[in-house]
Design an enzyme around this catalytic site. Sequence first.
Site, PDB file in Angstrom:
ATOM      1  N   TYR A 191      45.928  39.685  25.625  1.00  0.00           N
ATOM      2  CA  TYR A 191      46.837  39.204  24.569  1.00  0.00           C
ATOM      3  C   TYR A 191      46.182  39.349  23.190  1.00  0.00           C
ATOM      4  O   TYR A 191      46.841  39.715  22.216  1.00  0.00           O
ATOM      5  CB  TYR A 191      47.247  37.751  24.815  1.00  0.00           C
ATOM      6  N   LYS A 194      49.891  41.668  34.458  1.00  0.00           N
ATOM      7  CA  LYS A 194      48.717  42.021  33.685  1.00  0.00           C
ATOM      8  C   LYS A 194      47.522  41.215  34.199  1.00  0.00           C
ATOM      9  O   LYS A 194      47.768  40.157  34.776  1.00  0.00           O
ATOM     10  CB  LYS A 194      48.887  41.786  32.188  1.00  0.00           C
TER      11      LYS A 194
HETATM   12  P1  NAD Z   1      47.204  32.143  41.276  1.00  0.00           P
HETATM   13  O1  NAD Z   1      45.779  31.991  41.685  1.00  0.00           O
HETATM   14  O2  NAD Z   1      47.941  30.908  40.922  1.00  0.00           O
HETATM   15  O3  NAD Z   1      48.018  32.906  42.408  1.00  0.00           O
HETATM   16  C1  NAD Z   1      47.505  34.018  43.064  1.00  0.00           C
HETATM   17  C2  NAD Z   1      48.250  34.246  44.358  1.00  0.00           C
HETATM   18  O4  NAD Z   1      47.626  35.315  45.069  1.00  0.00           O
HETATM   19  C3  NAD Z   1      48.225  33.025  45.280  1.00  0.00           C
HETATM   20  O5  NAD Z   1      49.492  32.851  45.854  1.00  0.00           O
HETATM   21  C4  NAD Z   1      47.218  33.406  46.343  1.00  0.00           C
HETATM   22  O6  NAD Z   1      47.478  32.802  47.602  1.00  0.00           O
HETATM   23  C5  NAD Z   1      47.404  34.904  46.419  1.00  0.00           C
HETATM   24  N1  NAD Z   1      46.238  35.596  46.972  1.00  0.00           N
HETATM   25  C6  NAD Z   1      46.276  36.509  47.971  1.00  0.00           C
HETATM   26  N2  NAD Z   1      45.054  36.927  48.278  1.00  0.00           N
HETATM   27  C7  NAD Z   1      44.199  36.255  47.482  1.00  0.00           C
HETATM   28  C8  NAD Z   1      42.777  36.262  47.334  1.00  0.00           C
HETATM   29  N3  NAD Z   1      41.993  37.048  48.074  1.00  0.00           N
HETATM   30  N4  NAD Z   1      42.246  35.425  46.434  1.00  0.00           N
HETATM   31  C9  NAD Z   1      43.022  34.630  45.641  1.00  0.00           C
HETATM   32  N5  NAD Z   1      44.373  34.603  45.724  1.00  0.00           N
HETATM   33  C10 NAD Z   1      44.951  35.403  46.637  1.00  0.00           C
HETATM   34  O7  NAD Z   1      47.222  33.189  40.078  1.00  0.00           O
HETATM   35  P2  NAD Z   1      48.354  33.399  38.981  1.00  0.00           P
HETATM   36  O8  NAD Z   1      48.002  32.612  37.776  1.00  0.00           O
HETATM   37  O9  NAD Z   1      49.685  33.227  39.583  1.00  0.00           O
HETATM   38  O10 NAD Z   1      48.099  34.941  38.576  1.00  0.00           O
HETATM   39  C11 NAD Z   1      48.585  36.013  39.364  1.00  0.00           C
HETATM   40  C12 NAD Z   1      48.768  37.240  38.463  1.00  0.00           C
HETATM   41  O11 NAD Z   1      49.708  36.924  37.451  1.00  0.00           O
HETATM   42  C13 NAD Z   1      47.506  37.689  37.721  1.00  0.00           C
HETATM   43  O12 NAD Z   1      47.505  39.075  37.544  1.00  0.00           O
HETATM   44  C14 NAD Z   1      47.635  36.986  36.378  1.00  0.00           C
HETATM   45  O13 NAD Z   1      46.905  37.615  35.329  1.00  0.00           O
HETATM   46  C15 NAD Z   1      49.129  37.103  36.170  1.00  0.00           C
HETATM   47  N6  NAD Z   1      49.652  36.078  35.246  1.00  0.00           N
HETATM   48  C16 NAD Z   1      50.417  36.510  34.225  1.00  0.00           C
HETATM   49  C17 NAD Z   1      50.920  35.607  33.325  1.00  0.00           C
HETATM   50  C18 NAD Z   1      51.788  36.101  32.209  1.00  0.00           C
HETATM   51  O14 NAD Z   1      52.053  35.339  31.294  1.00  0.00           O
HETATM   52  N7  NAD Z   1      52.261  37.336  32.256  1.00  0.00           N
HETATM   53  C19 NAD Z   1      50.637  34.249  33.459  1.00  0.00           C
HETATM   54  C20 NAD Z   1      49.866  33.842  34.537  1.00  0.00           C
HETATM   55  C21 NAD Z   1      49.366  34.764  35.434  1.00  0.00           C
END
Ligand code: NAD
Length: 362
Positions: free
Chosen positions: A218, A134
């Site tokens: 949420y 999401k």
């Molecule tokens: P994050 O920034 O920690 O990770 C993002 C990943 O994408 C990294 O590994 C990064 O290297 C990669 N990436 C590739 N191309 C990129 C670019 N151009 N710019 C930035 N990053 C790039 O983010 P996250 O917190 O892991 O979130 C990722 C997804 O998961 C999102 O959709 C977020 O909403 C979702 N999420 C969901 C929950 C949940 O509880 N369901 C919790 C956290 C995150």
Amino acid sequence: MKMKRRDFLSKTAMAGAATLLSSPALFSGSFRPKDKLGIALVGLGYYSTDLLAPALQLTEKAYLAGIVTGTPSKAETWKKKYNIPEKNIYNYQNFDQIANNPDIDVVYVVLPPSMHREYVVRAAKAGKHVFCEKPMAPSVADCEAMIKACNDNKVKLAIGYRCQHDPNIQAYMNVAKQQKFGKVKMVTSAAGYFDGRTNHWKQSKALGGGVMGDMGVYALQGARLATGEEPISVFAQASTTRPEIYKEVEETMMFMLEFPSGARASCQTSFGINMNYLQVNYEKGWLKMEPQSGYNGNKGSMSDGTIINFAIKNQQAKQMDEDCAALMAGTALIAPGEEGLRDIRVVEAIYKSVKTGKVVKI
Ligand code: NAD
């Protein structure tokens, strides 16, 4: 991790196998049933590293079969830590070759929201089922394209709405369904946390940032799931207390929803405030949840003294197990692409309301 995969067709599995055989993507060229589906995580950031990969050590219907990353050093670390074979490690350029890999049944897209569409469509074209985090995508048009790509390629799409797999959330959904306290009159729903980062995709419009798609879904789901209805209009206001960080997207969003039954919801979401609660006022009672969308410990109480406090081992493991079980059995997913789209339809209306300063019909 030792990967367990049974290469036999037991008598008891025959019935399930018949269903499985009608879903060629599950076999990806290797015509045998599996007791677990192989998942490839795309994007190895916070959520994959801290939550999904550890959860995949607890799952009974899924295992971590592969990874897709743009960072070679991460590939090395993950390969060693999770015993992932070299042939199951992809980068963003050679990702499409995953089509030829029978170990991977499901691609789980865990990238910034603006990248979800591209990777969901590519995974679908590769003949793999898709889980997508999401918010599903920044626009309704993106969501519709993602659903279409999955339908066209005869694969399934699930959104990572972990809370919908949580019995504590299902408990308050049932209160509305069963009209335990009569009709819903008013919902107050809040979800936010203080994000101290100053240069992250959550602060970038181009990458699909802004609190509304992030914690906002949420707050929105609290209202949608507590009423069991889809909103018909919204009035919203965006604000920020840190304009030096939130230059392109909102830090805080407040929005009011109207539902077909006449129920109303007042919702708040923020990257500047720690808050996570839901209050539902019915004709003849009330229900409170706090937290309402945590990774664990979601709990609540009702005006008749009922306590909501189900223990679960691991929310993400339960989500992936239930989604994989549905894929294997060919049954309905708890949160398919259409559910992600429902939220984004409201999110688009919220931004329209902010822009026009008016109530927007949905
Ligand atoms: P994050 O920034 O920690 O990770 C993002 C990943 O994408 C990294 O590994 C990064 O290297 C990669 N990436 C590739 N191309 C990129 C670019 N151009 N710019 C930035 N990053 C790039 O983010 P996250 O917190 O892991 O979130 C990722 C997804 O998961 C999102 O959709 C977020 O909403 C979702 N999420 C969901 C929950 C949940 O509880 N369901 C919790 C956290 C995150």
